[in-house]
Design a protein around this motif. Structure first.
Motif: not given
Ligand SMILES: Nc1ncnc2c1ncn2[C@@H]1O[C@H](COP(=O)(O)OP(=O)(O)O)[C@@H](O)[C@H]1O
Ligand SMILES: [Mg+2]
Lengths: 413, 308
Positions: A4-5, A8, A11-12, A15-16, A243-244, A247-249, B83-84, B86, B88-89, B97-98, B129
């Motif tokens: 799943k990770l 993701k 896909v990201r 996109r770029n 980046r992860e 951006n707090q993901t 804010t956490a 993506y 690009e999504l 996803f989450w 996006r």
């Protein structure tokens, strides 16, 4: 979960795709450019120097043309040519003092003029992998050129010779005829597919190896350039670690049931897969557009996997060690360039200063580039290079595990 | 649902969270009100086991999170301060996803995503996006992502910072909605109004310590029926103290060189009081009057305003 990770991230990345495409094209373009330099460039240092011996048994005009060609212009930069007396060449080759020996047989020029097939003989030093190949290619091109030249000029020559024999004033008819001949001549120059008049024969010094045509020089350059570009691709993808985090993901991820190990594994696999993809695309283009031939596909693929995993390890470890994005950004290019340099990906290994040659073994790029050269240019199989396999495999394993452990500490906060 | 005992954390000698204890009952919205740097985020990080406490314990559903935080993560939802997402999504892809990380899939996941998109009012731009979203839209999606798996305990870390009043109203409505459906909520904020509007019980924290805790009525008793008067200007400290002794019910809340705060009983007229100040030789540059609310509680307890 890891899938799943991974999905993701794929896909990201899709996109770029810009950066990715550029990095696939980069090694191709660089190799192409350097390859063109072969025909007229400035910096001869990108090319290895080929030690070529010429043993001239003919002493005619044509042999002087061939020998002379190596002393002029760009070829003079690429080749270190030495004319030797009959019999001397073989002896020097036996001692391994040159990459190749070109023998111009007796009566070579006469055969040409009388349109009899003739042979150039190239003896190659089997202990060197690709340098003799370059000699072979160049001479192939030269003989093809010479061949064409003979064919193009023969008709006008004959015509003029006839006119001279008749000893008469050139008539209008003859002028017309000659102009038609010249017209044909121009047409002929367009035609690239003559049956070769000069057959070009290569003999390996000791054991004969199967030869393939194809752009050896290009393959030579592509191997190093691909690995260097691969490091850059990996570095760009590895920035995702920061980046992860930024951006707090990553934060959100770690509050979910995802464990830091799963997260890291997915990231490393992504790095590996993306780099492998870029790598294979580069070589696919090499196969399709640049005439590279891979006669040992299994060896090639296995070596490729080893190379990509070792280089993934290098970059992953770098990112596991640095603290900030800026640190990574400033360290990465330096490390990539040093490793590429040592590995012979920027300057041919043979042209490196001695101390660099001595420490080159620390760079996975060295093992990768050399292995690729041996597979793609010398058509050796992986079985012939257990050290390369061993080193790359251990590096890949070790670096990735180390990166994983260091990262795991970091991610757990 | 959530019980915290003597929680402590310091960073290189700076005590960020200082022996905090509180508990949040099931289905309750518990507010954590405090200025920037009070220790709110640090506390939340420890609850979701991203940060190891120096001391104290955290229990979720009576289970100590030190033992098996992984298992507890399914019960826990977090809306981080930043804010956490993506970028690009799209919003939909983010939520999918989450959600998938919590083992959701198929129709159940799709239905839940659609529900949240509607709740946040993002359904029309769900395929776009996130990069192109406004700050407010990102905030709402950030919130939705934290509640995708309908957690039993939802931790919200200043979820409404920097958004317009309408979007804020919408978000507070969302919080109430999930609380009604049985989710327990820990809501941190530095907006007094939000705490007043939303929270059943709350704690006011500053410098890592809980200053006061309870229902709003209970907390209000700290200031009682007192207005707070903040006076800046030139005055002698002795006179200021003397005045507090002379007037019945007047308290001196804080005293600095050029600024002081008095607690003044509501029944005492402010105009009359200002006259007394002037008569006592006060040179007043500025004067503000606070009606009794959570802000005044904070002012009373710390001598500072929440938004200082
Ligand atoms: N990782 C950290 N390293 C050092 N100091 C920190 C760290 N995280 C928070 N702090 C400090 O701890 C205190 C509390 O911070 P925080 O919990 O973020 O407050 P709040 O969320 O209430 O604004 C602040 O003084 C902050 O500077
Ligand atoms: Mg905070």
């Amino acid at each position: 979960m890891i899938w799943k990770l991974l999905k993701k991230d794929i896909v990201r990345r899709l996109r770029n795709p810009g950066g990715f495409i550029l990095l696939v094209l980069l090694p191709l373009l660089i190799s192409l450019l350097l390859g063109l330099v072969f025909g007229g460039g400035r910096d001869n240092r990108v090319m290895p120097e080929v030690k070529l011996l010429i043993e001239d048994h003919d002493h005619g005009l044509a042999s002087q043309f061939i020998a002379g060609a190596f002393h002029r212009g760009e070829l003079a930069r690429l080749f270190d040519v030495k004319s030797v007396d009959e019999g001397v060449g073989r002896r020097m080759m036996d001692k391994g003092e040159a990459s190749a020996l070109l023998i111009i047989p007796k009566g070579f020029a006469d055969s040409l003029v009388s349109e009899k097939p003739t042979e150039l003989i190239l003896v190659k030093n089997p202990s060197e992998s690709f340098l003799p190949k370059i000699a072979e290619e160049t001479i192939g091109i030269l003989s093809e050129g010479g061949d064409r030249l003979v064919r193009i000029v023969e008709n006008p020559l004959r015509m003029i010779r006839k006119s001279a024999q008749n000893d008469s004033i050139v008539s209008d008819e003859k002028v017309a005829a000659i102009s038609i001949l010249f017209k044909n001549l121009i047409e002929k120059t367009k035609n690239l597919f003559f049956p070769p008049l000069i057959r070009f024969n290569q003999v390996a010094q000791k054991e004969g190896k199967k030869q393939t045509s194809g752009s050896v020089l290009f393959a030579y350059l592509l191997a190093g350039n691909t690995l260097m570009a691969l490091l850059f691709v990996l570095e760009i993808f590895a920035r995702d670690f920061f980046r992860e985090r930024d951006n707090q993901t990553l934060y959100r991820m770690l509050t979910s049931p995802v464990t830091s190990r799963q997260y890291l594994a997915a990231k490393l696999i992504f790095l590996f897969v993306a780099a492998l993809l870029a790598y294979l695309l580069v070589w696919l283009a090499g196969l399709l557009f640049f005439g590279i031939r891979i006669t040992q596909p299994i060896s090639f693929l296995v070596l490729s996997l080893l190379i990509v995993s070792a280089l993934t390890g290098v970059i992953a470890l770098l990112y596991a060690v640095v603290k900030t994005r800026t640190q990574a950004a400033s360290l990465a290019p330096a490390i990539i360039i040093v490793l590429s340099m040592l590995g012979g990906a920027m300057i041919p290994f043979g042209s490196l200063p001695g101390f660099m040659k001595k420490i080159a073994f620390i760079s996975p790029v060295y093992w990768g580039t050399d292995g690729l050269h041996r597979i793609v240019i010398s058509h050796e199989s992986l079985a012939a290079m257990p050290l390369h396999v061993g080193v790359l495999f251990s590096l890949g394993l070790l670096l990735n595990i180390l990166a994983f452990i260091l990262f795991a500490k970091k991610v757990q906060l | 649902m959530l019980r915290i005992e003597n929680l402590t954390k310091s960073f290189n000698g700076l005590v960020a969270v200082d022996h905090i204890s509180f508990h949040v009952q099931k289905g309750e919205i518990f507010g954590f009100l405090g200025p920037n740097g009070a220790g709110k985020t640090t506390t939340i990080n420890m609850i979701c086991s991203l940060l190891k406490p120096d001391g104290g314990s955290i229990f979720i559903d009576d289970a100590d999170i030190q033992f098996g935080p992984a298992k507890l993560r399914n019960k826990l939802g977090v809306v981080p301060q930043e804010t956490a997402l993506y970028e690009e999504l799209s919003a939909e892809e983010n939520l999918m996803f989450w959600g998938s990380l919590y083992g959701m899939s198929g129709k159940a996941l799709k239905t839940r995503v659609a529900e949240l998109l509607e709740l946040t009012g993002l359904q029309e731009r769900a395929g776009e996006r996130v990069k192109n979203y406004s700050g407010g839209m990102k905030r709402r999606l950030n919130m939705a992502a934290g509640m995708i798996h309908t957690p039993k305990l939802l931790l919200l870390d200043e979820p409404t910072v920097g958004i317009d009043p309408q979007a804020r109203h919408n978000m507070l409505e969302m919080v109430r909605d999930v609380a009604r459906k049985g989710t327990t909520i820990l809501y941190t904020t530095h907006y007094m109004e939000e705490a007043e509007l939303l929270c059943d019980r709350l704690a006011i924290i500053d410098h890592g310590r809980i200053l006061v805790m309870g229902t709003q009525q209970e907390i209000q008793q700290v200031v009682g029926e007192n207005r707070l008067l903040k006076v800046s200007g030139t005055f002698s400290p002795e006179t200021a103290e003397l005045l507090a002794k002379q007037i019945a019910g007047l308290t001196l809340v804080s005293l600095k060189e050029k600024e002081l705060v008095y607690g003044l009983p509501v029944k005492f007229g402010t105009g009359q009081f200002i006259e007394k100040l002037v008569a006592a030789g006060f040179k007043i540059d500025n004067l503000s009057i606070k009606e009794p609310n959570l802000d005044t509680v904070f002012l009373k307890l710390t001598g500072r305003e929440l938004r200082d």
